[in-house]
Design a protein around this motif. Structure first.
Motif, PDB file in Angstrom:
ATOM      1  N   TYR A  64      -4.254  -3.660  -7.664  1.00 39.41           N
ATOM      2  CA  TYR A  64      -4.442  -4.807  -6.774  1.00 39.41           C
ATOM      3  C   TYR A  64      -5.080  -5.963  -7.528  1.00 39.41           C
ATOM      4  O   TYR A  64      -5.847  -5.740  -8.485  1.00 39.41           O
ATOM      5  CB  TYR A  64      -5.353  -4.411  -5.602  1.00 39.41           C
TER       6      TYR A  64
ATOM      7  N   ILE B 194      -9.688  -3.976  -0.205  1.00 36.47           N
ATOM      8  CA  ILE B 194      -8.734  -2.863  -0.216  1.00 36.47           C
ATOM      9  C   ILE B 194      -9.476  -1.526  -0.257  1.00 36.47           C
ATOM     10  O   ILE B 194      -9.122  -0.584   0.447  1.00 36.47           O
ATOM     11  CB  ILE B 194      -7.789  -2.993  -1.439  1.00 36.47           C
TER      12      ILE B 194
ATOM     13  N   ASP C 161       0.831  -1.213   0.000  1.00 33.72           N
ATOM     14  CA  ASP C 161       0.000   0.000   0.000  1.00 33.72           C
ATOM     15  C   ASP C 161       0.859   1.255   0.000  1.00 33.72           C
ATOM     16  O   ASP C 161       0.602   2.205  -0.735  1.00 33.72           O
ATOM     17  CB  ASP C 161      -0.916   0.017   1.234  1.00 33.72           C
TER      18      ASP C 161
END
Lengths: 648, 379
Positions: A617, A625, A601
Motif C-alpha cells: 500500500y 489500512i 484488498d
C-alpha cells in the motif's frame, strides 16, 4: 335278538339306503375339497409363493453418504456431521410418557417439545421408532446413554446430517440441502428411489443442487423380512451403496472469507478469477446468510428477516445480479472501435463536457470537460464524451459483438443457481424486445455501460480476465471430483490486435497508477503486484435537466436505494496478469471510492499468502489500512469461528 | 321303548366294553387332535403354553369324557335325549338374556372355570332328540306332514335362537345336522326338494331385501357375503382374510415350507390363525401332502362312523351316529370351503384342530355317544 316292534325290514333298508346316499354325498364333497386343495397348492402354487414372498420381503434403501465439498486447498466447506439423536419405541418403553418425562430431565427439552413428542409416540404404532431429539451435544448424548437403565425404549443413535462449517462464506456458492419436495420430483420421469426416503435431503440451490448427481452417490439396499404390520423382523441381505463423490471447488476459502469480511455490511459482490485458467478463486456476495439454518428447517421469523432485508441477503449477486456496468464497459467500446478501424490508439477527441446529438445534450461526468482526449486518458480519467463520439462512429452492433466476445451477455455453465445472462443489446435485440428502432441515444448510453446494458459481476470478471489475457477464458468452479483434477480447457486466443490490447492495458494501468487516474488512491505500490483496472459508477436513476441546473445532488444526500452503484474491474500483477477481479457495491456511490479499495484488498489477499502485506500500500495509507485489516471479522483459521463484532 | 327291549345279556358288560369300543375311531380322533396341538404350537411361534397346552388338556379331558359316555348304555342316552334337548333349549333362551357378549354376539355363559356355549350343547342334543324321535315314530308315518313338522320345529327353534345371538355359523350347522338326521330317517325326498326351492327363494330374498328395514342379516354378515363373492374388491379391508388365507395355502405348494416355517402365519398375515383359519397354517407348513392327509384322516373318521351306523340295527343308534358324523362333516366342509375361498366366511371352526374348549368337549361328547351306540349295539 328281539327287534323294536316298530322296526321293519322296510324301514331299516330305507335307513341304510339313505346313509349310503349321505355317505356318497359326503365323499363327493371331500373329493371337491381335495380337488380345490390340489388346484391351490399344486397348480397355483408358484403364483401364491410369489405373493407370499411379496408379502414377506420388503426392500429398504440405505442412503449413501453425501459427497463432501472442499475448497481448492482441501478445506471443508460442506461436511457430513454426526447427528446425535434420541429415538424412542413405545413398545419397548412400557409407559412412554413416564420415560419421556424422565428423558426431559436428562436432555434440554422444552415443555412443548415434550408434549409433541408424547403425542407423536402415542399416535403411532407401538413398534415405530420416533425421533424425540436431534443434534444433541456429545455431553447430552452420553448422558442419555449413561441413564439408559432408567430410560427403557430410548435409543441414542448417530446419523449423518449436512453441515456447513464455513456457514455464511459459501451460502451463495454451495447453497444448502433440504428435504425432497413435490416440486423436486416434478418433471423427473423415473426419480431416484432414494428421493422417496422420508427426510432424505437433496441439494436445493448452488453447487449442492447442480452437482447433486455427483454428490448423492448410489443407494445401497437391504432386503428385510416384515410382518403384516410392517414391523421389521430381520435383515435377509445387504448390499452397500456407493458414497457420493467428493468435490473440490476452485474457490480459495481463505480469500472467500476475506472478501466476505471485507464487504461487510455492504450490499455487494466480488468475483476473483484466475486469468490463466478461469478458476473462480472467490465469489462473494454480501450480505450472506447461514445455510445451516435451512438444513435444520428455518423458522418463519428467521426467514422473514432474510426476506425483508433491503440488502437481499438471499440473492447471489455475483451471478444473478445484473447491473449497468457503467464505465467498466468502456474497454469494450474502445476495443470495438479500434478493431473496426474507426479510430487508432492515437485518435483524439475534444471533450467540452458534453456532446450534442439530434438536439439532445449528453453530458460527461466532468462538467468542465477533459479537453483533447486520447485512448489512454479516456480510460484513466473516464471521459464519457470520447466514448459517445467513437460509439456513434462504430455503431452498436459492433460494440455488442465485442461485448459478447469479451464474455458479456451470455450465461456460463457453472454449477450455481439463478445465473443471469445479462443484456448485451443491439439493434435486433431492441426490435425484438421493445418493438422499437435503435436510436443514436441508445448507442451513446450503451457506450458508457448505461441504458440497456446489464452484466453480472461474474461476467465483468470474465471480461477483465479476457482483456488481461487476450484469451477466451471461461469461468470454472469445480476443480476436482473425487480428488481427481478436472482438465482445465485451454482458452483460445480472442484474435484481438495486440497493439490495441496494449493500449487498453496502458489505459487501465493509468486508471490506478496515473496521476489523474480515477482509482489512483487504490494503487498497489509493490512493483511485483501492480494493479490495473477501471472504475465505474452506474446510475440507477435519470438525472433531469432541472436537477442538473440546480446542481446534481451528491450521493450522500440521496436515500440509499437511489444512490449510484459503485463498480471496479481490474487485474494484477500488471506485467504478468494472474487474477482478474470485479467488484460491485450496490448503491455504494463512486466506483473509485467504494469499489476500488475493496478490489485492491481482495486481489492482494488472493496474491498473498495470508493477509496482504502493508508494503503493497502507499505509505500514506498504511496506518489506516492496518487498522482496517485488524478490524476485519475474519474466521479463525483454527476454530473456524468468526469474532463477534463489537459496536464502537 | 325301554332298554329291556334289547337282549341286554348279549351286550358286553363292565370293563369288557373297552374291548368293544370302535378303536380305529379313537386312534383317528387322537391323531387329528395331535395335529391340531402341533399346529397350535407352531402358530404360537414355538410356545407350547400359549394355546397348545390348554388344547391338549381339553382333549385329554374330552377323551376321558368320551370313554365315560361310551361305557354308559346307549338306551340310557336315548332316554336322556328329551331332557338334554330341553336343558340345551332353556340355556339358549337364558343366554339370550344373560349371556356375555363377545365380538358383538351373545354366546357365552360364564361357568367360572370355563365359558360355556349352550349352542354347542344343542349340537348333540338336537341330534339325540331327532334320533329318539324317529326311533319312537312309526316308520309308516315318517313322511306325513304333521310328523315332518315336529322335527322341523325341533330343529328350527334352536336354530333361530342361535341365529339371534347372532351366530350364523352355528345356526347353519344345527340346520344341516337336523336335515341330515331327517334325511337318513327316510323323510320323503319331496320335502327336501321343497326346502331346497325355499332356500333358493330365501337367498333371492336376502339380496332383494338388503338395505330395507326388513333385511334378514346383519350388515357385517352382508359384508362377508360380498367379500366372498369378490374378495379382490377390497384387498386390504374385508377381502384381506380370504386373500391372505389363499396365499398361505397356495404358497405351501406340494410339500410345504416346513414346520414353524410358514411365513404367512409367522408374520401375522393370516387372520384368526389359531381358530377358524388354522387349516391355512397347516397347509402352508405341510403343503398339499399335509393338507390332503388331514382330509383323508377326516374322511376316515366319517367313514368309520358311517360303517358303524350301517352295521347298527338299532334305529336310534344308527341315526345318532349318522347325525354326529354328518355334523362333524358339515363343520369340516364349511370350514375348508371358507378357508379355500369356496364359501363365504362364516364363523365355523375346524373340528379337533381349531383352538376352543367348548367345541372340542362337545365334539368328544358326540363321539362318546357314537362309541356307546357302537358298544351297545344289538347283536
Amino acid at each position: 335278538m328281539r327287534r323294536n316292534p316298530r322296526d321293519t325290514e322296510e324301514s331299516n333298508r330305507t335307513l341304510n339306503r339313505r346313509t349310503l346316499l349321505l355317505g356318497g354325498a359326503m365323499g363327493a364333497m371331500v373329493a371337491v375339497l381335495g380337488a380345490r386343495m390340489r388346484y391351490l397348492q399344486v397348480e397355483q402354487a408358484d403364483e401364491f409363493k410369489l405373493l407370499a414372498e411379496e408379502n414377506r420381503i420388503s426392500i429398504r434403501l440405505i442412503p449413501p453418504d453425501r459427497g463432501l465439498i472442499r475448497d481448492r486447498n482441501g478445506k471443508l466447506i460442506a461436511d457430513n456431521e454426526q447427528n446425535y439423536r434420541v429415538i424412542i419405541t413405545r413398545e419397548a418403553a412400557g409407559d412412554a410418557e413416564l420415560v419421556l418425562r424422565r428423558l426431559a430431565n436428562v436432555i434440554p427439552m422444552t415443555a412443548e417439545e415434550l408434549d409433541s413428542a408424547i403425542e407423536e409416540v402415542k399416535s403411532l404404532s407401538a413398534f415405530v421408532p420416533v425421533t424425540v431429539a436431534e443434534r444433541l451435544s456429545w455431553q447430552d448424548f452420553s448422558k442419555v446413554a449413561l441413564n439408559a437403565p432408567a430410560l427403557p425404549g430410548v435409543t441414542p443413535e448417530v446419523g449423518l446430517s449436512r453441515q456447513y462449517p464455513l456457514d455464511t462464506d459459501f451460502a451463495h456458492v454451495v447453497g444448502y440441502v433440504g428435504p425432497v419436495s413435490d416440486k423436486d420430483l416434478e418433471g423427473l420421469a423415473t426419480p431416484d428411489p432414494l428421493l422417496r426416503i422420508p427426510k432424505f435431503q437433496i441439494g436445493k440451490i448452488g453447487v449442492e443442487k447442480w452437482m447433486e448427481d455427483t454428490l448423492r452417490g448410489a443407494a445401497g439396499t437391504k432386503r428385510i423380512e416384515v410382518n403384516s404390520a410392517g414391523r421389521v423382523m430381520r435383515e435377509l441381505e445387504r448390499q452397500e451403496g456407493e458414497a457420493g463423490a467428493d468435490i473440490r471447488l476452485t474457490i480459495d476459502a481463505d480469500v472467500q472469507n476475506f472478501a466476505q469480511a471485507r464487504l461487510g455490511e455492504e450490499s455487494a459482490a466480488v468475483v476473483v478469477m484466475d486469468v490463466t485458467n478461469g478458476d473462480i478463486i472467490c465469489c462473494a456476495s454480501a450480505p450472506s446468510f447461514d445455510p445451516n439454518l435451512f438444513v435444520r428447517g428455518i423458522s418463519h421469523s428467521d426467514y422473514n428477516v432474510l426476506m425483508e432485508d433491503d440488502h437481499r441477503p438471499l440473492a447471489n449477486k455475483t451471478v444473478s445480479g445484473a447491473y449497468p456496468p457503467g464505465s467498466t464497459f468502456k474497454m469494450v467500446t474502445a476495443l470495438a472501435a479500434l478493431e473496426a478501424g474507426v479510430i487508432t490508439p492515437e485518435t483524439r477527441v475534444r471533450c467540452p463536457g458534453y456532446i450534442e446529438y439530434g438536439g439532445r445534450r449528453f453530458h460527461c461526468w466532468k462538467r468542465g470537460g477533459h479537453g483533447s482526449v486520447g485512448l489512454v486518458r479516456s480510460l484513466s480519467e473516464s471521459c464519457d464524451v470520447y466514448y459517445y463520439d467513437i460509439a456513434q462512429k462504430v455503431g452498436i452492433d459492433k460494440i455488442a459483438e465485442m461485448g459478447r466476445r469479451l464474455g458479456l451477455g451470455q450465461r456460463y455453465e457453472i454449477p450455481m443457481s439463478a445465473i443471469t445472462e445479462g443484456i448485451m443489446p443491439n439493434k435486433q435485440w431492441k426490435l425484438e424486445r421493445h418493438k422499437q428502432d435503435w436510436r443514436i441515444g441508445d448507442t451513446i448510453n450503451a457506450s458508457i455501460g448505461q441504458g440497456y446494458v446489464l452484466s453480472s459481476p461474474l461476467q465483468l470478471a470474465v471480461m477483465t480476465a479476457r482483456l488481461a489475457s487476450g484469451r477466451a477464458v471461461l469461468p470454472r468452479l469445480i476443480r476436482m471430483v473425487n480428488e481427481k483434477e478436472l482438465p482445465a480447457p485451454e482458452a483460445a486466443p480472442l484474435g484481438l490486435t495486440q497493439e490495441f490490447l496494449d493500449g487498453i492495458h496502458l489505459g487501465m494501468y493509468e486508471v490506478v497508477n496515473g496521476e489523474q487516474g480515477t482509482a489512483k488512491s487504490s494503487r498497489i505500490v509493490d512493483p511485483t503486484l501492480i494493479m490495473a483496472g477501471k472504475t465505474g459508477t452506474s446510475q440507477v436513476r435519470n438525472i433531469t435537466a432541472a436537477e442538473r441546473e440546480a446542481g446534481v445532488i451528491s450521493n450522500d444526500q440521496l436515500p440509499w436505494n437511489r444512490r449510484d452503484h459503485a463498480l471496479f474491474v481490474g487485474y494484477a500483477p500488471y506485467d504478468a496478469p494472474r487474477y482478474a477481479i470485479s467488484v460491485v457495491v450496490e448503491h455504494g456511490g463512486g466506483g473509485s471510492t467504494a469499489a476500488a479499495p475493496i478490489a485492491r484488498d481482495v486481489i492482494l489477499r488472493a496474491l498473498s499468502d495470508g493477509l496482504p502485506s502493508l508494503e503493497a500500500y502507499p505509505s500514506s495509507q498504511r496506518g489506516r489500512i492496518e487498522s482496517m485489516l485488524k478490524e476485519l471479522p475474519l474466521r479463525d483459521p483454527v476454530t473456524g469461528m468468526v469474532p463477534v463484532k463489537t459496536q464502537t | 321303548m325301554s332298554f329291556l327291549e334289547y337282549r341286554v345279556k348279549q351286550a358286553p358288560v363292565g370293563l369288557r366294553k373297552v374291548l368293544y369300543l370302535n378303536w380305529p375311531l379313537v386312534v383317528l380322533l387322537t391323531a387329528v387332535a395331535s395335529v391340531g396341538i402341533l399346529m397350535l404350537h407352531s402358530i404360537a411361534g414355538g410356545e407350547f403354553d400359549v394355546w397348545a397346552k390348554r388344547q391338549a388338556q381339553v382333549f385329554g379331558a374330552g377323551l376321558v369324557l368320551m370313554f365315560i359316555i361310551a361305557m354308559i348304555p346307549i338306551w340310557f342316552w336315548r332316554n336322556m335325549a328329551g331332557i338334554a334337548y330341553l336343558v340345551a333349549f332353556l340355556l339358549l333362551i337364558l343366554v339370550e338374556f344373560m349371556g356375555e357378549t363377545n365380538m358383538g354376539a351373545q354366546r357365552w355363559i360364564n361357568l367360572g372355570f370355563m365359558q360355556f356355549q349352550p349352542s354347542e350343547m344343542m349340537k348333540f342334543s338336537l341330534v339325540m332328540m331327532l334320533a329318539a324321535y324317529y326311533d319312537w315314530l312309526d316308520p309308516k308315518r315318517i313322511s306325513r306332514p304333521l310328523y315332518v313338522l315336529i322335527p322341523v320345529l325341533l330343529t328350527v327353534a334352536p336354530t333361530v335362537l342361535v341365529l339371534m345371538q347372532p351366530n350364523l355359523g352355528t345356526s347353519l350347522m344345527l340346520l344341516l345336522a337336523g336335515a341330515a338326521v331327517m334325511f337318513a330317517a327316510g323323510v320323503s325326498l319331496w320335502y327336501f326338494g321343497g326346502v331346497l326351492a325355499l332356500v333358493v327363494a330365501v337367498i333371492v330374498g336376502v339380496f332383494t331385501l338388503r338395505g330395507t328395514p326388513w333385511q334378514f342379516l346383519h350388515d357385517y354378515q352382508y359384508t362377508r357375503i360380498d367379500t366372498f363373492l369378490n374378495p379382490g374388491a377390497d384387498p386390504l379391508g374385508a377381502g384381506y382374510n380370504i386373500i391372505q388365507a389363499q396365499i398361505a395355502l397356495g404358497s405351501g405348494g406340494w410339500s410345504g415350507k416346513g414346520y414353524m416355517q410358514g411365513t404367512q402365519s409367522r408374520l401375522n398375515f393370516l387372520p384368526e390363525k389359531h381358530t377358524d383359519f388354522i387349516f391355512t397354517t397347516l397347509a402352508e407348513e405341510f403343503g398339499f401332502v399335509g393338507a390332503f392327509s388331514l382330509l383323508v384322516l377326516y374322511a376316515l373318521i366319517i367313514g368309520f362312523c358311517l360303517v358303524a351306523a350301517f352295521r347298527n340295527r338299532d334305529r336310534f343308534s344308527a341315526l345318532l351316529i349318522v347325525g354326529v358324523a354328518a355334523n362333524f362333516f358339515f363343520y369340516i366342509a364349511v370350514n375348508l370351503s371358507m378357508v379355500m375361498g369356496m364359501a363365504p366366511v362364516v364363523g365355523v371352526p375346524l373340528p379337533l384342530l381349531s383352538y376352543g374348549g367348548s367345541a372340542m368337549l362337545v365334539l368328544l361328547v358326540g363321539f362318546g355317544l357314537v362309541q356307546s351306540a357302537h358298544v351297545h349295539r344289538p347283536r
